[in-house]
Each structure stands twice: as structure tokens, then as C-alpha cells.
Design an enzyme around this catalytic site. Sequence first.
Site, short mmCIF file in Angstrom:
data_model
loop_
_atom_site.label_atom_id
_atom_site.label_comp_id
_atom_site.label_asym_id
_atom_site.label_seq_id
_atom_site.Cartn_x
_atom_site.Cartn_y
_atom_site.Cartn_z
N HIS A 297 -37.47 23.88 -25.78
CA HIS A 297 -36.36 23.00 -25.37
C HIS A 297 -35.98 22.05 -26.49
O HIS A 297 -36.75 21.86 -27.44
CB HIS A 297 -36.73 22.18 -24.12
CG HIS A 297 -36.54 22.92 -22.83
ND1 HIS A 297 -37.53 23.69 -22.27
CD2 HIS A 297 -35.48 23.01 -21.99
CE1 HIS A 297 -37.08 24.23 -21.13
NE2 HIS A 297 -35.84 23.83 -20.94
N LYS B 96 -35.91 16.31 -24.54
CA LYS B 96 -36.48 16.59 -23.21
C LYS B 96 -37.70 15.72 -22.99
O LYS B 96 -38.56 15.58 -23.85
CB LYS B 96 -36.83 18.07 -23.09
CG LYS B 96 -37.31 18.43 -21.68
CD LYS B 96 -37.22 19.90 -21.39
CE LYS B 96 -37.77 20.23 -20.01
NZ LYS B 96 -36.97 19.65 -18.92
#
Length: 266
Positions: A154, A158
Site C-alpha cells: 500500500h 496508510k
Amino acid sequence: MKVAIVGAAGRMGGRLIQAVLEAEGLELTGATERPGHPQIGIDAGLAAGAGELGVKISDNLSAVMTDADVLIDFTFPEVTLSNLKICAQQGKMIVSGSTGFTPEQKALVEKYAEQIPVVLAPNMSVGVNACFKLLKEAAKILGDDFDVEVVELHHNKKKDSPSGTAVRMGEVVADALGRDYTQVANYHREGMCGERRKDEIGMQTVRGGDIVGEHTVYFIGMGERIEISHRAMSRNMFARGAARACLWLEDKSPGLYDMQDVLGLS
Ligand code: NAD
């Protein structure tokens, strides 16, 4: 169906506004941001690049919900819990894509879901939900002879790790193999940590740049390997899934539902 969106200026917020505008049967009636956010008072449509809508971003969710049937919430567990409280007080439905709930926080969500219909799903894309189904089948076929490792990637903003989607993938595989995910998940290997336990499910996390979200589950056997992967190229399909969940909720009784229910996969 009248929809309000919380976290309207966030990475998902703009996509959610677009998805609600595109969905037949949904009307955007409210949008909120955290108190002090620079976009408070700005038109939600302009903030999302969708043209003026006459819906100003507010910091007062209670007031916004008086004119909405359902709230879409892609924020963070503490914020979601306070939003659930407001929705429960007003008897309104909620679709939440927030991730990173502790077991205690999840139990609180379940309590609120006794009062109102709630869709909570760590991933609202059709593709990822199809993957959950494929993983269950693969795990049942391959059984205990294959080592299972989950790897997710990600973007560098995040907050929670591993992703809610990766955890759900681990849980799906553990369930299919008759294991308790909380006992077999291994999040960390470093130093002389010994040989891999036969029943463990490795959970590995990569963070960097602007990666929307990639998940691969490896089933690793002797002389062969199966990989089930999902790569998100944009956030739009998460938002479209949330809009679909709103429409699905319309005639539902109080309860806790997920995207497998919405998509008829459960
Ligand atoms: P983000 O930080 O870009 O957006 C969150 C927004 O919520 C921010 O704009 C923030 O100001 C706002 N916010 C915080 N507190 C608030 C409050 N009290 N009231 C109103 N607004 C508030 O984050 P993001 O990348 O959009 O992700 C949000 C969540 O959605 C994360 O938990 C992420 O993991 C999850 N997510 C889920 C899916 C899915 O399909 N389920 C997909 C993508 C992201």
C-alpha cells in the site's frame, strides 16, 4: 435514498462523492469533515471536482444526518465508532469501509448493529470479494500440505498494517483450513526465529509511494506454487462498491453485513 459522506475531503471522500452522483437511486444530501479541516464550508462537489452541488462540507454530523437515510464512512475506527453512535441515535443506516478495528472495537460495532443496519467491509471491490471466495476454495483443495503467506502493498500514508483486506484473506484461509487465525498469523520474522511452523500464515506488509493496494496469497507446496493476486489500479471501484452497498441496505433489518452479503456471495 439520501446519502451523507463523512471524510469528504479524504483520498476516498472525493471518489465516494463521484460514485454517489453516478448511482441511480442515490442523492448526496450531506458531507462532513473533521472540525478545523480547511475544506469546511466548501461545496462538496467542487472539492471532489464534480461541479457545484449546493452541498457544503460541514463539521456537524448530527445535523447532517437529520436529512440523510444512510451514511458512507471511510475514516478510522475511533471516528467510525462515534459516527455509529450518531447513526444509532437517529435510526440511520451506515456503510463503513474503515479498517484497523481491534477485537474490542469490532464488538462495539456489533452492538450498534443490533439497532441499525450496518455494512462493514475492509474491501468493497467486487474483485477482492471474488478473491475471498477463490481463496476459500483453494485452501480447501490444497489443505495442510501448502504453506500460506499473505503479502500486501500500500501507499506510504496508510495508517494500519497489515491491511484489513490482508487480515480478512488470512481469516478466510484459516477458517477453510480449520485453524484459528489469531493463533496462526505470524506478522514478524527476524533473527534466529527458527523454522516456519507448519500451520502458520505469514502476514507481510510493504509500504511506499502511491500504491492503491495489492494483495497476493501464496500457497507454497513442494515443487509448485499457486498465487492468488488482486491489484487495485484506482480507488473508484471501492467507492462504487460502497454506493452499491447503500442501495442494497434499503430494505434490510438491523444487523452487521459485509460485501459478501451485498454481492450475494455469502
Ligand atoms: P484519508 O486520511 O485520505 O481520509 C480520511 C478522511 O476522514 C480525512 O479527510 C480526515 O480529515 C477525515 N476525518 C477524520 N476524522 C474525521 C471526523 N471526526 N469527522 C469527519 N471527517 C473526519 O484516508 P483514506 O485513504 O480515504 O482511507 C480512509 C479509510 O478507508 C481507511 O481506514 C482505509 O483503510 C479505508 N479504505 C477502505 C477501503 C474499502 O474498500 N473498504 C478502500 C480504501 C480505503
